[in-house]
Design a protein around this motif. Structure first.
Motif, PDB file in Angstrom:
ATOM      1  N   ASP A  16     -13.968  12.853  -4.883  1.00 22.49           N
ATOM      2  CA  ASP A  16     -15.067  13.814  -4.977  1.00 22.49           C
ATOM      3  C   ASP A  16     -15.490  14.274  -3.578  1.00 22.49           C
ATOM      4  OD1 ASP A  16     -14.955  13.378  -7.664  1.00 22.49           O
ATOM      5  OD2 ASP A  16     -16.958  12.521  -7.839  1.00 22.49           O
ATOM      6  N   ALA A  17     -15.649  15.581  -3.437  1.00 19.55           N
ATOM      7  CA  ALA A  17     -16.185  16.180  -2.217  1.00 19.55           C
ATOM      8  C   ALA A  17     -17.499  16.837  -2.609  1.00 19.55           C
ATOM      9  CB  ALA A  17     -15.199  17.192  -1.643  1.00 19.55           C
ATOM     10  N   CYS A  18     -18.565  16.051  -2.576  1.00 18.52           N
ATOM     11  CA  CYS A  18     -19.844  16.477  -3.136  1.00 18.52           C
ATOM     12  C   CYS A  18     -20.575  17.455  -2.222  1.00 18.52           C
ATOM     13  CB  CYS A  18     -20.723  15.253  -3.391  1.00 18.52           C
ATOM     14  SG  CYS A  18     -19.895  13.916  -4.297  1.00 18.52           S
ATOM     15  N   GLY A  19     -20.704  17.075  -0.977  1.00 16.12           N
ATOM     16  CA  GLY A  19     -21.365  17.875   0.045  1.00 16.12           C
ATOM     17  C   GLY A  19     -21.013  17.246   1.380  1.00 16.12           C
ATOM     18  N   GLY A  20     -21.774  17.511   2.407  1.00 17.44           N
ATOM     19  CA  GLY A  20     -21.490  16.856   3.679  1.00 17.44           C
ATOM     20  C   GLY A  20     -20.206  17.339   4.317  1.00 17.44           C
ATOM     21  N   GLN A  21     -19.521  16.411   4.978  1.00 20.80           N
ATOM     22  CA  GLN A  21     -18.340  16.760   5.751  1.00 20.80           C
ATOM     23  C   GLN A  21     -17.074  16.168   5.126  1.00 20.80           C
ATOM     24  OE1 GLN A  21     -18.769  18.984   8.195  1.00 20.80           O
ATOM     25  NE2 GLN A  21     -20.944  18.941   7.613  1.00 20.80           N
ATOM     26  N   THR A  22     -16.019  16.028   5.908  1.00 19.70           N
ATOM     27  CA  THR A  22     -14.738  15.516   5.415  1.00 19.70           C
ATOM     28  C   THR A  22     -14.396  14.213   6.109  1.00 19.70           C
ATOM     29  OG1 THR A  22     -13.943  17.771   5.064  1.00 19.70           O
ATOM     30  CG2 THR A  22     -12.285  16.020   5.113  1.00 19.70           C
ATOM     31  N   ASP A  23     -13.995  13.228   5.321  1.00 18.15           N
ATOM     32  CA  ASP A  23     -13.531  11.963   5.891  1.00 18.15           C
ATOM     33  C   ASP A  23     -12.071  12.142   6.292  1.00 18.15           C
ATOM     34  OD1 ASP A  23     -12.757   9.365   6.499  1.00 18.15           O
ATOM     35  OD2 ASP A  23     -14.065   8.489   4.973  1.00 18.15           O
ATOM     36  N   THR A  24     -11.857  12.418   7.555  1.00 14.47           N
ATOM     37  CA  THR A  24     -10.487  12.689   8.026  1.00 14.47           C
ATOM     38  C   THR A  24      -9.623  11.442   8.011  1.00 14.47           C
ATOM     39  OG1 THR A  24     -11.219  12.416  10.318  1.00 14.47           O
ATOM     40  CG2 THR A  24     -11.182  14.663   9.416  1.00 14.47           C
ATOM     41  N   ARG A  25     -10.235  10.258   7.971  1.00  7.76           N
ATOM     42  CA  ARG A  25      -9.433   9.039   7.814  1.00  7.76           C
ATOM     43  C   ARG A  25      -8.634   9.106   6.513  1.00  7.76           C
ATOM     44  NH1 ARG A  25     -14.343   4.872   8.072  1.00  7.76           N
ATOM     45  NH2 ARG A  25     -15.077   6.517   6.653  1.00  7.76           N
ATOM     46  N   ILE A  26      -9.315   9.525   5.455  1.00  4.29           N
ATOM     47  CA  ILE A  26      -8.644   9.604   4.153  1.00  4.29           C
ATOM     48  C   ILE A  26      -7.692  10.783   4.107  1.00  4.29           C
ATOM     49  CG2 ILE A  26      -9.006   9.904   1.673  1.00  4.29           C
ATOM     50  CD1 ILE A  26     -11.747   8.577   2.015  1.00  4.29           C
ATOM     51  N   LEU A  27      -8.139  11.948   4.534  1.00 10.07           N
ATOM     52  CA  LEU A  27      -7.300  13.149   4.470  1.00 10.07           C
ATOM     53  C   LEU A  27      -6.025  12.960   5.272  1.00 10.07           C
ATOM     54  CD1 LEU A  27      -6.900  16.032   3.516  1.00 10.07           C
ATOM     55  CD2 LEU A  27      -8.268  16.809   5.475  1.00 10.07           C
ATOM     56  N   SER A  28      -6.135  12.425   6.472  1.00 12.15           N
ATOM     57  CA  SER A  28      -4.944  12.212   7.308  1.00 12.15           C
ATOM     58  C   SER A  28      -3.997  11.212   6.671  1.00 12.15           C
ATOM     59  CB  SER A  28      -5.356  11.713   8.696  1.00 12.15           C
ATOM     60  OG  SER A  28      -6.114  12.687   9.378  1.00 12.15           O
ATOM     61  N   ALA A  29      -4.539  10.138   6.090  1.00  8.73           N
ATOM     62  CA  ALA A  29      -3.683   9.131   5.455  1.00  8.73           C
ATOM     63  C   ALA A  29      -2.931   9.707   4.264  1.00  8.73           C
ATOM     64  CB  ALA A  29      -4.532   7.939   5.020  1.00  8.73           C
ATOM     65  N   LEU A  30      -3.580  10.584   3.498  1.00 11.44           N
ATOM     66  CA  LEU A  30      -2.910  11.197   2.351  1.00 11.44           C
ATOM     67  C   LEU A  30      -1.740  12.073   2.801  1.00 11.44           C
ATOM     68  CD1 LEU A  30      -6.001  12.228   0.166  1.00 11.44           C
ATOM     69  CD2 LEU A  30      -4.572  10.191  -0.052  1.00 11.44           C
ATOM     70  N   VAL A  31      -1.969  12.856   3.848  1.00  9.82           N
ATOM     71  CA  VAL A  31      -0.902  13.735   4.349  1.00  9.82           C
ATOM     72  C   VAL A  31       0.226  12.916   4.959  1.00  9.82           C
ATOM     73  CG1 VAL A  31      -0.352  15.531   6.022  1.00  9.82           C
ATOM     74  CG2 VAL A  31      -2.484  15.665   4.711  1.00  9.82           C
TER      75      VAL A  31
ATOM     76  N   PRO B 285       0.291  22.160  -0.929  1.00  6.96           N
ATOM     77  CA  PRO B 285       0.042  22.316  -2.365  1.00  6.96           C
ATOM     78  C   PRO B 285       0.764  21.289  -3.221  1.00  6.96           C
ATOM     79  CG  PRO B 285       1.538  24.015  -1.572  1.00  6.96           C
ATOM     80  CD  PRO B 285       1.029  23.303  -0.366  1.00  6.96           C
ATOM     81  N   ASP B 286       1.791  20.641  -2.657  1.00  4.12           N
ATOM     82  CA  ASP B 286       2.477  19.586  -3.398  1.00  4.12           C
ATOM     83  C   ASP B 286       1.655  18.303  -3.446  1.00  4.12           C
ATOM     84  OD1 ASP B 286       2.850  19.495  -0.608  1.00  4.12           O
ATOM     85  OD2 ASP B 286       4.555  18.137  -0.808  1.00  4.12           O
ATOM     86  N   LEU B 287       0.677  18.179  -2.556  1.00  6.38           N
ATOM     87  CA  LEU B 287      -0.153  16.974  -2.507  1.00  6.38           C
ATOM     88  C   LEU B 287      -1.516  17.157  -3.148  1.00  6.38           C
ATOM     89  CD1 LEU B 287       0.464  15.657   1.141  1.00  6.38           C
ATOM     90  CD2 LEU B 287       1.594  14.938  -0.983  1.00  6.38           C
ATOM     91  N   PHE B 288      -2.139  18.308  -2.924  1.00  7.52           N
ATOM     92  CA  PHE B 288      -3.548  18.457  -3.284  1.00  7.52           C
ATOM     93  C   PHE B 288      -3.763  19.463  -4.402  1.00  7.52           C
ATOM     94  CE2 PHE B 288      -3.513  17.201   1.234  1.00  7.52           C
ATOM     95  CZ  PHE B 288      -4.162  15.980   1.107  1.00  7.52           C
ATOM     96  N   GLU B 289      -4.537  19.022  -5.350  1.00  5.73           N
ATOM     97  CA  GLU B 289      -4.999  19.873  -6.453  1.00  5.73           C
ATOM     98  C   GLU B 289      -6.517  19.934  -6.350  1.00  5.73           C
ATOM     99  OE1 GLU B 289      -5.590  19.307 -11.291  1.00  5.73           O
ATOM    100  OE2 GLU B 289      -4.340  17.923 -10.150  1.00  5.73           O
ATOM    101  N   LEU B 290      -7.071  21.132  -6.182  1.00  3.02           N
ATOM    102  CA  LEU B 290      -8.517  21.296  -6.061  1.00  3.02           C
ATOM    103  C   LEU B 290      -9.109  21.660  -7.425  1.00  3.02           C
ATOM    104  CD1 LEU B 290      -7.682  21.280  -3.089  1.00  3.02           C
ATOM    105  CD2 LEU B 290      -9.384  23.056  -2.672  1.00  3.02           C
ATOM    106  N   GLU B 291     -10.115  20.887  -7.822  1.00  3.72           N
ATOM    107  CA  GLU B 291     -10.747  21.092  -9.121  1.00  3.72           C
ATOM    108  C   GLU B 291     -12.270  21.211  -8.972  1.00  3.72           C
ATOM    109  OE1 GLU B 291      -9.266  21.797 -11.840  1.00  3.72           O
ATOM    110  OE2 GLU B 291      -7.199  21.151 -11.552  1.00  3.72           O
ATOM    111  N   ASN B 292     -12.934  21.476 -10.066  1.00  2.00           N
ATOM    112  CA  ASN B 292     -14.329  21.914 -10.098  1.00  2.00           C
ATOM    113  C   ASN B 292     -15.303  20.734 -10.155  1.00  2.00           C
ATOM    114  OD1 ASN B 292     -16.745  23.235 -10.568  1.00  2.00           O
ATOM    115  ND2 ASN B 292     -16.056  24.293 -12.415  1.00  2.00           N
ATOM    116  N   HIS B 293     -16.154  20.614  -9.123  1.00  2.00           N
ATOM    117  CA  HIS B 293     -17.200  19.592  -9.095  1.00  2.00           C
ATOM    118  C   HIS B 293     -18.592  20.231  -9.172  1.00  2.00           C
ATOM    119  CE1 HIS B 293     -18.698  15.606  -8.647  1.00  2.00           C
ATOM    120  NE2 HIS B 293     -18.941  15.618  -7.358  1.00  2.00           N
ATOM    121  N   GLY B 294     -18.617  21.515  -9.555  1.00  7.16           N
ATOM    122  CA  GLY B 294     -19.882  22.217  -9.717  1.00  7.16           C
ATOM    123  C   GLY B 294     -20.263  23.031  -8.497  1.00  7.16           C
ATOM    124  N   GLY B 295     -21.155  23.970  -8.707  1.00  6.99           N
ATOM    125  CA  GLY B 295     -21.581  24.824  -7.608  1.00  6.99           C
ATOM    126  C   GLY B 295     -22.501  24.131  -6.629  1.00  6.99           C
ATOM    127  N   HIS B 296     -23.434  23.303  -7.150  1.00 12.18           N
ATOM    128  CA  HIS B 296     -24.486  22.746  -6.292  1.00 12.18           C
ATOM    129  C   HIS B 296     -24.679  21.244  -6.457  1.00 12.18           C
ATOM    130  CE1 HIS B 296     -25.433  27.058  -6.816  1.00 12.18           C
ATOM    131  NE2 HIS B 296     -25.742  26.977  -5.543  1.00 12.18           N
TER     132      HIS B 296
END
Length: 256
Positions: free
Chosen positions: A58-73, A102-113
Motif C-alpha cells: 500500500d502507498a497510502c500517502g507520504g513518500q516512497t521507501d526506496t529500500r523496498i523499491l530498490s530491492a524489488l527491482v 511493467p513486468d514487475l509492477f502492477e498499480l491498482e486503486n487505493h482510493g483518491g484520498h
C-alpha cells in the motif's frame, strides 16, 4: 371514572418512551454494524514448485521507501502496488521507476484520498470513514481517475484505507467493476511493527498467501523487515506473482 383518565394520560407517554427506545436501538445498531476485513488467497496450482505468493504494497500517502523499491527491482520481485491519488502526486519519480518495469509492477486503486470505504459515519484506526454511499463511490472513482492521469491501464482491483469495509460498500464497489483486495498475511502491522517481527511474518508465507505491507514509510523500521522477509521467501524458492497474474479468491463477495 378515574381509571380511563389515567390510561389516557399514560398512553401518549408510553408511545413517546417506545419511540425513544426504538430510535436509540436503531442508532446503536447502525454504529455497531460489524465491518468486514476480507481475506484473499491465490487459487492453488500444481506446479511442482515451492509455491506462489502475491506481494501487495500500500502507498497510502507520504513518500516512497526506496529500500523496498530498490530491492524489488534488483531481485526481480513482482508486486501489486495500491496507490492513492495523494501518493501519486507526491512520488512522481517512484511512479516512473515502476512504469519502467511493467513486468514487475502492477498499480491498482487505493482510493483518491485514503478514506475508509465504510458508508456509515465512524472512525477506523482513528481515520474518519467515507460516511455515505456517495462518499464511498467518490473515493473509489477518484482513485481510478488519479491512476488514469498517469497513463496506467484502468485498475481492476480496489483496496480501501484500513482494509475494512461495510458490507453494503463491498456490494457497491463490486458494481463499479472492481475486485476487492483482501490479504492473508499482515506483514508489517500498518508499517508499525519492528523490522524483526515484520521479517518473521513475511518469511512465514506459504503457497497461496497474499501479503500486505507498506511502501510509503521510509523512516519506519518495518521497511527493513519487508526486504528481509521477501529475500527469505525468494531463498526458499517461492514464486512471486502480481494479482493480475493469478486467480485470487476472496470471501464476503469481494471477488465473485
Amino acid at each position: 371514572m378515574t381509571a380511563p383518565i389515567l390510561r389516557q394520560d399514560r398512553h401518549p407517554l408510553q408511545k413517546l418512551l417506545c419511540a425513544l427506545a426504538l430510535s436509540i436501538l436503531a442508532a446503536s445498531s447502525v454504529h455497531a454494524a460489524p465491518l468486514v476485513e476480507p481475506t484473499l488467497h491465490l487459487k492453488a496450482e500444481d506446479r511442482g514448485s515451492a509455491g506462489r505468493v502475491a506481494l501487495t504494497l500500500d502507498a497510502c500517502g507520504g513518500q516512497t521507501d526506496t529500500r523496498i523499491l530498490s530491492a524489488l527491482v534488483e531481485n526481480r520481485i513482482p508486486a501489486t502496488i495500491f496507490v492513492t491519488g495523494i501518493w501519486l502526486k507526491r512520488n512522481a519519480a517512484a511512479v516512473e521507476i515502476m512504469r519502467a518495469h511493467p513486468d514487475l509492477f502492477e498499480l491498482e486503486n487505493h482510493g483518491g484520498h485514503h478514506i475508509p470505504a465504510v458508508d456509515t459515519p465512524r472512525k477506523i484506526y482513528g481515520i474518519r470513514s467515507a460516511g455515505s454511499p456517495e462518499a464511498v463511490q467518490a473515493e473509489v472513482e477518484s482513485g481510478a481517475a488519479a491512476l488514469a492521469r498517469t497513463g496506467e491501464p484502468a485498475p481492476k482491483w480496489f483496496r480501501g484505507a484500513t482494509a475494512e469495509y461495510s458490507p453494503s460498500a463491498i456490494a457497491m464497489i463490486r458494481k463499479l467493476g472492481f475486485k476487492i483486495a483482501g490479504f492473508s498475511i499482515n506483514g508489517d502491522g500498518g508499517s508499525l511493527l519492528g523490522a524483526k517481527e515484520t521479517a518473521r511474518r513475511i518469511a512465514a508465507a506459504k503457497d497461496g498467501d497474499v501479503i500486505i505491507a507498506h511502501i510509503n514509510q521510509p523512516t519506519h523500521a518495518a521497511g527493513e523487515g519487508v526486504v528481509e522477509g521477501l529475500l527469505a521467501l525468494k531463498a526458499k524458492g517461492l514464486t512471486f506473482v502480481r494479482l493480475d497474474d493469478a486467480d485470487g479468491i476472496g470471501n464476503d463477495g469481494t471477488t465473485e
